[in-house]
Design a protein around this motif. Structure first.
Motif, PDB file in Angstrom:
ATOM      1  N   LYS A  50       1.087  -1.313  -0.042  1.00 23.66           N
ATOM      2  CA  LYS A  50       0.090  -0.033  -0.070  1.00 23.66           C
ATOM      3  C   LYS A  50       0.924   1.149   0.002  1.00 23.66           C
ATOM      4  O   LYS A  50       1.803   1.465   0.806  1.00 23.66           O
ATOM      5  CB  LYS A  50      -0.814   0.025   1.260  1.00 23.66           C
ATOM      6  N   VAL A  53       0.281   8.117   0.904  1.00 18.88           N
ATOM      7  CA  VAL A  53      -0.157   9.258   0.323  1.00 18.88           C
ATOM      8  C   VAL A  53       0.185  10.497   1.036  1.00 18.88           C
ATOM      9  O   VAL A  53      -0.229  10.650   2.286  1.00 18.88           O
ATOM     10  CB  VAL A  53      -1.862   9.246   0.097  1.00 18.88           C
ATOM     11  N   SER A 139      -8.703   4.852   0.962  1.00 19.22           N
ATOM     12  CA  SER A 139      -8.042   4.701   2.193  1.00 19.22           C
ATOM     13  C   SER A 139      -8.492   5.732   3.289  1.00 19.22           C
ATOM     14  O   SER A 139      -8.096   5.314   4.548  1.00 19.22           O
ATOM     15  CB  SER A 139      -6.473   4.925   1.936  1.00 19.22           C
ATOM     16  N   GLN A 180      -7.263  12.014  -5.875  1.00 17.23           N
ATOM     17  CA  GLN A 180      -5.833  12.212  -5.907  1.00 17.23           C
ATOM     18  C   GLN A 180      -5.572  12.394  -4.556  1.00 17.23           C
ATOM     19  O   GLN A 180      -4.226  12.686  -4.294  1.00 17.23           O
ATOM     20  CB  GLN A 180      -5.641  13.575  -6.694  1.00 17.23           C
ATOM     21  N   TYR A 183      -5.681   6.548  -1.879  1.00 23.24           N
ATOM     22  CA  TYR A 183      -5.631   5.334  -2.616  1.00 23.24           C
ATOM     23  C   TYR A 183      -6.744   4.556  -2.345  1.00 23.24           C
ATOM     24  O   TYR A 183      -7.602   4.599  -1.734  1.00 23.24           O
ATOM     25  CB  TYR A 183      -4.256   4.677  -2.229  1.00 23.24           C
ATOM     26  N   GLU A 185      -8.949   1.229  -2.359  1.00 26.24           N
ATOM     27  CA  GLU A 185      -8.764  -0.098  -1.490  1.00 26.24           C
ATOM     28  C   GLU A 185      -9.736  -1.191  -1.989  1.00 26.24           C
ATOM     29  O   GLU A 185      -9.248  -2.447  -1.858  1.00 26.24           O
ATOM     30  CB  GLU A 185      -9.333   0.283   0.116  1.00 26.24           C
ATOM     31  N   ASN A 202      -3.441  -1.841  -8.520  1.00 22.56           N
ATOM     32  CA  ASN A 202      -2.488  -0.318  -8.592  1.00 22.56           C
ATOM     33  C   ASN A 202      -3.382   0.556  -7.604  1.00 22.56           C
ATOM     34  O   ASN A 202      -3.812   1.363  -8.205  1.00 22.56           O
ATOM     35  CB  ASN A 202      -2.531   0.154 -10.254  1.00 22.56           C
ATOM     36  N   PRO A 203      -3.139   0.475  -6.480  1.00 19.90           N
ATOM     37  CA  PRO A 203      -3.904   1.421  -5.532  1.00 19.90           C
ATOM     38  C   PRO A 203      -3.779   3.003  -5.602  1.00 19.90           C
ATOM     39  O   PRO A 203      -4.590   3.760  -5.227  1.00 19.90           O
ATOM     40  CB  PRO A 203      -3.584   0.768  -4.304  1.00 19.90           C
ATOM     41  N   ASP A 204      -2.515   3.243  -6.062  1.00 24.71           N
ATOM     42  CA  ASP A 204      -2.258   4.626  -6.196  1.00 24.71           C
ATOM     43  C   ASP A 204      -2.221   5.125  -7.560  1.00 24.71           C
ATOM     44  O   ASP A 204      -1.436   6.228  -7.829  1.00 24.71           O
ATOM     45  CB  ASP A 204      -0.872   5.046  -5.435  1.00 24.71           C
ATOM     46  N   TYR A 205      -2.945   4.684  -8.293  1.00 29.61           N
ATOM     47  CA  TYR A 205      -3.148   5.040  -9.823  1.00 29.61           C
ATOM     48  C   TYR A 205      -3.316   6.516  -9.787  1.00 29.61           C
ATOM     49  O   TYR A 205      -2.738   7.406 -10.503  1.00 29.61           O
ATOM     50  CB  TYR A 205      -3.983   4.112 -10.424  1.00 29.61           C
ATOM     51  N   VAL A 207      -3.550   8.719  -7.490  1.00 31.90           N
ATOM     52  CA  VAL A 207      -2.666   9.729  -7.022  1.00 31.90           C
ATOM     53  C   VAL A 207      -1.423  10.168  -7.593  1.00 31.90           C
ATOM     54  O   VAL A 207      -1.103  11.160  -7.784  1.00 31.90           O
ATOM     55  CB  VAL A 207      -2.140   9.020  -5.648  1.00 31.90           C
ATOM     56  N   LYS A 208      -1.109   9.187  -8.438  1.00 36.22           N
ATOM     57  CA  LYS A 208       0.065   9.279  -9.373  1.00 36.22           C
ATOM     58  C   LYS A 208      -0.301  10.118 -10.843  1.00 36.22           C
ATOM     59  O   LYS A 208       0.566  10.940 -11.236  1.00 36.22           O
ATOM     60  CB  LYS A 208       1.066   8.031  -9.854  1.00 36.22           C
TER      61      LYS A 208
END
Length: 215
Positions: A50, A53, A139, A180, A183, A185, A202-205, A207-208
């Motif tokens: 995980k 963030v 999250s 953004q 993440y 879940e 891809n939990p932080d897709y 965010v990135k």
């Protein structure tokens, strides 16, 4: 010796073909990959960590969102076991979705390309319709719904034993802010014939990727 091992696995295991390689499951539950050149290896099980963030201030969160034109690369975001497909196969039972963000003239489009490991996906899942949606658990304890605005028919590939659904939806400013800052879940997908929950690959897709289209 190698040939004997391969023959033993073929007799004792379960076999399926994915992406031009043979994927075998032994009675002990291990998965073996056989390649066209005669080599083989055990499938590696990767643990998805995980992401952390960054915590943003209230001013940063409230900052106006200015969208720039961009077409980002497609990435796999969702990949998990289908409860329905798992009743019929313990290998061809996955559902996955690749996401692509396209921003143009202030609008942000999320293109979703679903792949279901069943040659007749319509019989279990139906269509993606105007009532279809994805509901993400985030999250930070929040949830967000992404609603499809059009009907999309599946495309079936009997030879390769899978079905695809290519569909698009538009992200509004409030959804962009939420996605953004946390993440992913879990996701629930509302197909026309059933609702299923899938794992996030891809939990932080968001965010990135979302900062790449924001000025």
């Amino acid at each position: 010796m190698k040939n004997i091992l391969i023959l033993a696995i073929l007799f004792l295991g379960t076999i399926s073909q994915i992406n031009a390689q043979l994927k075998l499951r032994t009675p002990e539950g291990k998965v073996v990959l056989l390649f066209d050149n005669g080599t083989w290896k055990y499938e590696e099980i990767k643990k998805v960590e995980k992401p952390v963030v960054p915590i943003k201030s209230e001013e940063e969160i409230a900052k106006p969102v200015t969208i720039i034109d961009a077409e980002l690369e497609s990435q796999t975001v969702i990949k998990g076991i289908s409860e329905k497909l798992n009743k019929f196969s313990d290998t061809n039972n996955q559902v996955k979705a690749d996401f692509q963000i396209i921003s143009k003239e202030g609008k942000v489009i999320l293109k979703t390309n679903w792949k279901i490991m069943d040659a007749e996906g319509f019989r279990f899942f139906g269509f993606i319709t105007k009532k279809s949606k994805m509901q993400f658990s985030l999250s930070n304890g929040e949830s967000i719904e992404l609603q499809y605005a059009e009907d999309f028919e599946p495309k079936e590939y009997p030879k390769y034993k899978f079905t695809t659904f290519t569909a698009e939806l538009e992200l509004n400013e409030d959804q962009i802010r939420k996605l953004q800052n946390a993440y992913l879940e879990k996701v629930e997908m509302y197909w026309s014939r059933r609702t299923e929950s899938y794992e996030i690959f891809n939990p932080d897709y968001f965010v990135k990727e979302l900062p790449k289209i924001i000025k």
